[in-house]
Design a protein around this motif. Structure first.
Motif, PDB file in Angstrom:
ATOM      1  N   ARG A  44      54.540   5.988  33.096  1.00 39.57           N
ATOM      2  CA  ARG A  44      55.549   5.021  32.623  1.00 39.57           C
ATOM      3  C   ARG A  44      56.952   5.538  32.831  1.00 39.57           C
ATOM      4  NH1 ARG A  44      52.083   4.555  28.307  1.00 39.57           N
ATOM      5  NH2 ARG A  44      53.625   5.271  26.814  1.00 39.57           N
ATOM      6  N   LYS A  45      57.133   6.832  32.583  1.00 40.20           N
ATOM      7  CA  LYS A  45      58.463   7.403  32.811  1.00 40.20           C
ATOM      8  C   LYS A  45      58.834   7.301  34.296  1.00 40.20           C
ATOM      9  CE  LYS A  45      60.858   9.673  30.228  1.00 40.20           C
ATOM     10  NZ  LYS A  45      61.872   9.106  29.334  1.00 40.20           N
ATOM     11  N   ASP A  46      57.897   7.607  35.161  1.00 45.05           N
ATOM     12  CA  ASP A  46      58.160   7.532  36.604  1.00 45.05           C
ATOM     13  C   ASP A  46      58.538   6.107  37.008  1.00 45.05           C
ATOM     14  OD1 ASP A  46      57.581  10.199  36.859  1.00 45.05           O
ATOM     15  OD2 ASP A  46      55.589   9.910  37.735  1.00 45.05           O
ATOM     16  N   LEU A  47      57.776   5.154  36.529  1.00 49.62           N
ATOM     17  CA  LEU A  47      58.053   3.759  36.873  1.00 49.62           C
ATOM     18  C   LEU A  47      59.410   3.322  36.333  1.00 49.62           C
ATOM     19  CD1 LEU A  47      54.642   1.937  36.419  1.00 49.62           C
ATOM     20  CD2 LEU A  47      55.658   2.902  38.477  1.00 49.62           C
ATOM     21  N   SER A  48      59.809   3.899  35.212  1.00 51.19           N
ATOM     22  CA  SER A  48      61.096   3.503  34.638  1.00 51.19           C
ATOM     23  C   SER A  48      62.258   3.860  35.564  1.00 51.19           C
ATOM     24  CB  SER A  48      61.289   4.157  33.273  1.00 51.19           C
ATOM     25  OG  SER A  48      61.670   5.508  33.414  1.00 51.19           O
ATOM     26  N   HIS A  49      62.055   4.846  36.450  1.00 48.27           N
ATOM     27  CA  HIS A  49      63.106   5.183  37.408  1.00 48.27           C
ATOM     28  C   HIS A  49      63.237   4.115  38.486  1.00 48.27           C
ATOM     29  CE1 HIS A  49      63.588   9.108  35.649  1.00 48.27           C
ATOM     30  NE2 HIS A  49      62.310   9.364  35.817  1.00 48.27           N
ATOM     31  N   VAL A  50      62.149   3.387  38.691  1.00 47.61           N
ATOM     32  CA  VAL A  50      62.140   2.359  39.722  1.00 47.61           C
ATOM     33  C   VAL A  50      62.653   1.033  39.156  1.00 47.61           C
ATOM     34  CG1 VAL A  50      60.654   1.026  41.261  1.00 47.61           C
ATOM     35  CG2 VAL A  50      60.225   3.466  40.927  1.00 47.61           C
ATOM     36  N   GLY A  51      62.312   0.765  37.920  1.00 49.25           N
ATOM     37  CA  GLY A  51      62.718  -0.479  37.283  1.00 49.25           C
ATOM     38  C   GLY A  51      61.708  -0.898  36.235  1.00 49.25           C
ATOM     39  N   GLY A  97      40.777  -6.506  45.068  1.00 50.28           N
ATOM     40  CA  GLY A  97      41.033  -7.811  44.497  1.00 50.28           C
ATOM     41  C   GLY A  97      41.450  -7.798  43.038  1.00 50.28           C
ATOM     42  N   ILE A  98      41.806  -6.606  42.533  1.00 51.52           N
ATOM     43  CA  ILE A  98      42.243  -6.515  41.139  1.00 51.52           C
ATOM     44  C   ILE A  98      43.726  -6.862  41.067  1.00 51.52           C
ATOM     45  CG2 ILE A  98      42.620  -4.902  39.227  1.00 51.52           C
ATOM     46  CD1 ILE A  98      40.057  -3.442  40.329  1.00 51.52           C
ATOM     47  N   GLU A  99      44.090  -7.721  40.114  1.00 52.47           N
ATOM     48  CA  GLU A  99      45.450  -8.240  40.087  1.00 52.47           C
ATOM     49  C   GLU A  99      46.344  -7.641  39.024  1.00 52.47           C
ATOM     50  OE1 GLU A  99      45.204 -12.468  39.913  1.00 52.47           O
ATOM     51  OE2 GLU A  99      44.498 -12.656  41.987  1.00 52.47           O
ATOM     52  N   ARG A 100      45.719  -7.155  37.964  1.00 52.27           N
ATOM     53  CA  ARG A 100      46.529  -6.569  36.894  1.00 52.27           C
ATOM     54  C   ARG A 100      45.996  -5.205  36.494  1.00 52.27           C
ATOM     55  NH1 ARG A 100      46.014 -10.537  33.405  1.00 52.27           N
ATOM     56  NH2 ARG A 100      47.300 -12.363  33.837  1.00 52.27           N
ATOM     57  N   VAL A 101      46.898  -4.346  36.057  1.00 51.53           N
ATOM     58  CA  VAL A 101      46.477  -3.009  35.674  1.00 51.53           C
ATOM     59  C   VAL A 101      47.388  -2.505  34.561  1.00 51.53           C
ATOM     60  CG1 VAL A 101      47.959  -1.813  37.356  1.00 51.53           C
ATOM     61  CG2 VAL A 101      45.807  -0.758  36.651  1.00 51.53           C
ATOM     62  N   SER A 102      46.826  -1.690  33.666  1.00 53.03           N
ATOM     63  CA  SER A 102      47.637  -1.118  32.591  1.00 53.03           C
ATOM     64  C   SER A 102      48.112   0.268  33.005  1.00 53.03           C
ATOM     65  CB  SER A 102      46.799  -0.987  31.322  1.00 53.03           C
ATOM     66  OG  SER A 102      45.791  -0.018  31.518  1.00 53.03           O
ATOM     67  N   SER A 103      49.149   0.760  32.350  1.00 54.00           N
ATOM     68  CA  SER A 103      49.649   2.096  32.676  1.00 54.00           C
ATOM     69  C   SER A 103      48.529   3.113  32.462  1.00 54.00           C
ATOM     70  CB  SER A 103      50.845   2.448  31.794  1.00 54.00           C
ATOM     71  OG  SER A 103      50.450   2.606  30.449  1.00 54.00           O
ATOM     72  N   GLU A 104      47.744   2.866  31.440  1.00 56.23           N
ATOM     73  CA  GLU A 104      46.649   3.777  31.128  1.00 56.23           C
ATOM     74  C   GLU A 104      45.680   3.915  32.307  1.00 56.23           C
ATOM     75  OE1 GLU A 104      45.291   6.574  29.199  1.00 56.23           O
ATOM     76  OE2 GLU A 104      46.555   5.355  27.896  1.00 56.23           O
ATOM     77  N   SER A 105      45.248   2.802  32.850  1.00 52.81           N
ATOM     78  CA  SER A 105      44.221   2.921  33.888  1.00 52.81           C
ATOM     79  C   SER A 105      44.798   3.281  35.253  1.00 52.81           C
ATOM     80  CB  SER A 105      43.344   1.665  33.954  1.00 52.81           C
ATOM     81  OG  SER A 105      44.117   0.555  34.283  1.00 52.81           O
ATOM     82  N   LEU A 106      46.022   2.869  35.531  1.00 50.64           N
ATOM     83  CA  LEU A 106      46.646   3.290  36.778  1.00 50.64           C
ATOM     84  C   LEU A 106      46.889   4.803  36.739  1.00 50.64           C
ATOM     85  CD1 LEU A 106      47.824   2.700  39.523  1.00 50.64           C
ATOM     86  CD2 LEU A 106      49.957   2.026  38.442  1.00 50.64           C
ATOM     87  N   ALA A 107      47.270   5.290  35.573  1.00 52.93           N
ATOM     88  CA  ALA A 107      47.497   6.725  35.409  1.00 52.93           C
ATOM     89  C   ALA A 107      46.204   7.477  35.657  1.00 52.93           C
ATOM     90  CB  ALA A 107      48.023   7.019  34.006  1.00 52.93           C
ATOM     91  N   GLU A 108      45.130   6.986  35.065  1.00 54.96           N
ATOM     92  CA  GLU A 108      43.833   7.640  35.247  1.00 54.96           C
ATOM     93  C   GLU A 108      43.441   7.686  36.716  1.00 54.96           C
ATOM     94  OE1 GLU A 108      40.592   6.948  32.678  1.00 54.96           O
ATOM     95  OE2 GLU A 108      39.568   8.415  33.970  1.00 54.96           O
ATOM     96  N   ALA A 109      43.634   6.559  37.401  1.00 48.98           N
ATOM     97  CA  ALA A 109      43.287   6.487  38.821  1.00 48.98           C
ATOM     98  C   ALA A 109      44.161   7.413  39.668  1.00 48.98           C
ATOM     99  CB  ALA A 109      43.426   5.052  39.320  1.00 48.98           C
ATOM    100  N   SER A 110      45.316   7.775  39.136  1.00 47.75           N
ATOM    101  CA  SER A 110      46.241   8.610  39.902  1.00 47.75           C
ATOM    102  C   SER A 110      46.215  10.063  39.457  1.00 47.75           C
ATOM    103  CB  SER A 110      47.660   8.068  39.758  1.00 47.75           C
ATOM    104  OG  SER A 110      47.714   6.696  40.045  1.00 47.75           O
ATOM    105  N   GLY A 111      45.465  10.332  38.399  1.00 48.63           N
ATOM    106  CA  GLY A 111      45.362  11.709  37.935  1.00 48.63           C
ATOM    107  C   GLY A 111      46.589  12.224  37.200  1.00 48.63           C
ATOM    108  N   VAL A 112      47.285  11.336  36.481  1.00 49.65           N
ATOM    109  CA  VAL A 112      48.418  11.786  35.665  1.00 49.65           C
ATOM    110  C   VAL A 112      48.297  11.173  34.274  1.00 49.65           C
ATOM    111  CG1 VAL A 112      49.937  11.904  37.695  1.00 49.65           C
ATOM    112  CG2 VAL A 112      49.911   9.846  36.278  1.00 49.65           C
ATOM    113  N   SER A 113      49.142  11.598  33.365  1.00 51.32           N
ATOM    114  CA  SER A 113      49.110  11.029  32.019  1.00 51.32           C
ATOM    115  C   SER A 113      49.843   9.687  32.043  1.00 51.32           C
ATOM    116  CB  SER A 113      49.805  11.962  31.040  1.00 51.32           C
ATOM    117  OG  SER A 113      51.184  11.925  31.245  1.00 51.32           O
TER     118      SER A 113
END
Lengths: 231, 231
Positions: A65-72, A44-60
DNA sequence: AGCTGTGAAAGAATTCACAGCA
DNA sequence: TGCTGTGAATTCTTTCACAGCT
């Protein structure tokens, strides 16, 4: 960044900044972000920062952010990303908007495990057929399916409209089955067979190899054990 | 190349040019060369060139030669490599000289498939235990083993001397089991659970994720389908 | 003020191309 | 002559650092 090797005209029917190809390393990680986002969504979480999504995914966070920039550009500066919105756009970029139909060849332990693995359906992959060569196994029920005879491979692939195949069979027969699958027009193959398969250029083959993974672990474990290199 | 970041003195009890760390990408491929070499050996072939070993492994010959250079110089210029000799040295570099003891946690479809998978024993990995939480499953026979209760995880890991653990269990319980495994002193973990696991720095965690692999295939398949980018 | 998006810098991995030895 | 082993060049990936929105 919008156009480097293509003329500076806007892409016509464009959904976001897509169209450009995404680097392989980024594609692999996008699948991980997608999973993390979906589990945030479930909480039920609606917003997330690059910092915490990165942490949850095990990347910097810069990698993320660079990866997401390829998507848009789907974030809001100063705020973060809307979970559902970002999740949708990553899924679209990865081609997960429509379901893929997967056939599994090999109804041994592994094939059965894969057929019953719930993780596929929930991620847009429909297991539509499972094959085996053993007449003792053909006709058995596995999950929601009945095991087809691998002799009917071409017919059943055609009938079910399978566009991905998972090879879960012994090394010895993997190449010949693989050839038949390719001849039947399937261009995406995931192999669990511990052999190098030869496929034409236009076929996408990925391998999962458990022995290799353990060997890589062994290498690191051995290094950790050796007394040398105090650095 | 022998010493870049360490003093220029010869390594004492050195088996070849080892000692220096091998780049991760090379380690992953070395396991593949090793398999190819062993299958050549089985066919009775004694010598191989970088060109043909590379072809059999699905890499370029320059990549292969560069990778081997991290292990040492075991070829003969103008001739090639002696299959058995090279195989031994790669195995040594990877830490496959002694057997590793593997415990599998989770005796579901996947866990059972892994426990019965012949590929491990033949490659220096002994499956010494398999666990499950379900009391209906505990005590059942799987391959040569009996399923242990995951409640006894610590005791059994200790008794069997397991130094690697494979996690083949649901995402929901993966982290807590993983924590216990780490606390029990295991530093090498291979996880099939589709979640990001948190482990201390000194623990080596690798992941195998079937859904991710299919998603990567989906990305490429989608690209191939799109009419755009004629280039 | 805060966090994204992105050029520019640094670091890895791969490929090239050829010197060096059998 | 032929094939390995390896510096140098290239390409790919990651990290840095900060401009640009909200």
């Amino acid at each position: 960044m919008t156009s480097l090797d293509s003329p500076p005209q806007a892409v016509p029917g464009d959904t976001g900044a897509a169209g450009k190809q995404i680097p392989p390393a980024a594609v692999a990680r996008l699948t991980i972000y997608l999973r993390a986002l979906n589990s945030l969504l479930a909480e039920g979480i609606e917003r997330v920062s690059s910092e915490s999504l990165a942490e949850a995914s095990g990347v910097s966070s810069s990698t993320l952010r660079k990866d997401l920039s390829h998507v848009g550009s789907y974030g809001t500066r100063g705020v973060g990303y809307e979970v559902q919105y970002l999740s949708r756009h990553i899924a679209a970029a990865l081609g997960l908007t429509h379901d893929w139909k997967v056939a599994i060849v090999g109804a041994g332990n592994l094939g059965k495990a894969l057929a019953r693995y719930g993780g596929f359906e929930s991620r847009g992959f429909d297991v539509v057929a499972i094959f085996d060569a053993d007449q003792m196994v053909v006709g058995n029920e596995v999950g929601w399916l009945r095991v087809s005879d691998v002799a009917d491979l071409e017919t059943v692939l055609e009938r079910t409209g399978a566009n991905m195949v998972v090879l879960a069979l012994p090394a010895a027969v993997a190449q010949s089955v693989c050839d038949r699958v390719v001849a039947a027009g399937v261009h995406s193959i995931l192999s669990f067979a511990p052999v190098m398969l030869q496929v034409p250029e236009d076929v996408n083959l990925r391998k999962v190899d458990m022995a290799t993974e353990l060997q890589i672990l062994a290498y690191h474990a051995q290094r950790a054990q050796t007394p040398g290199q105090p650095n």
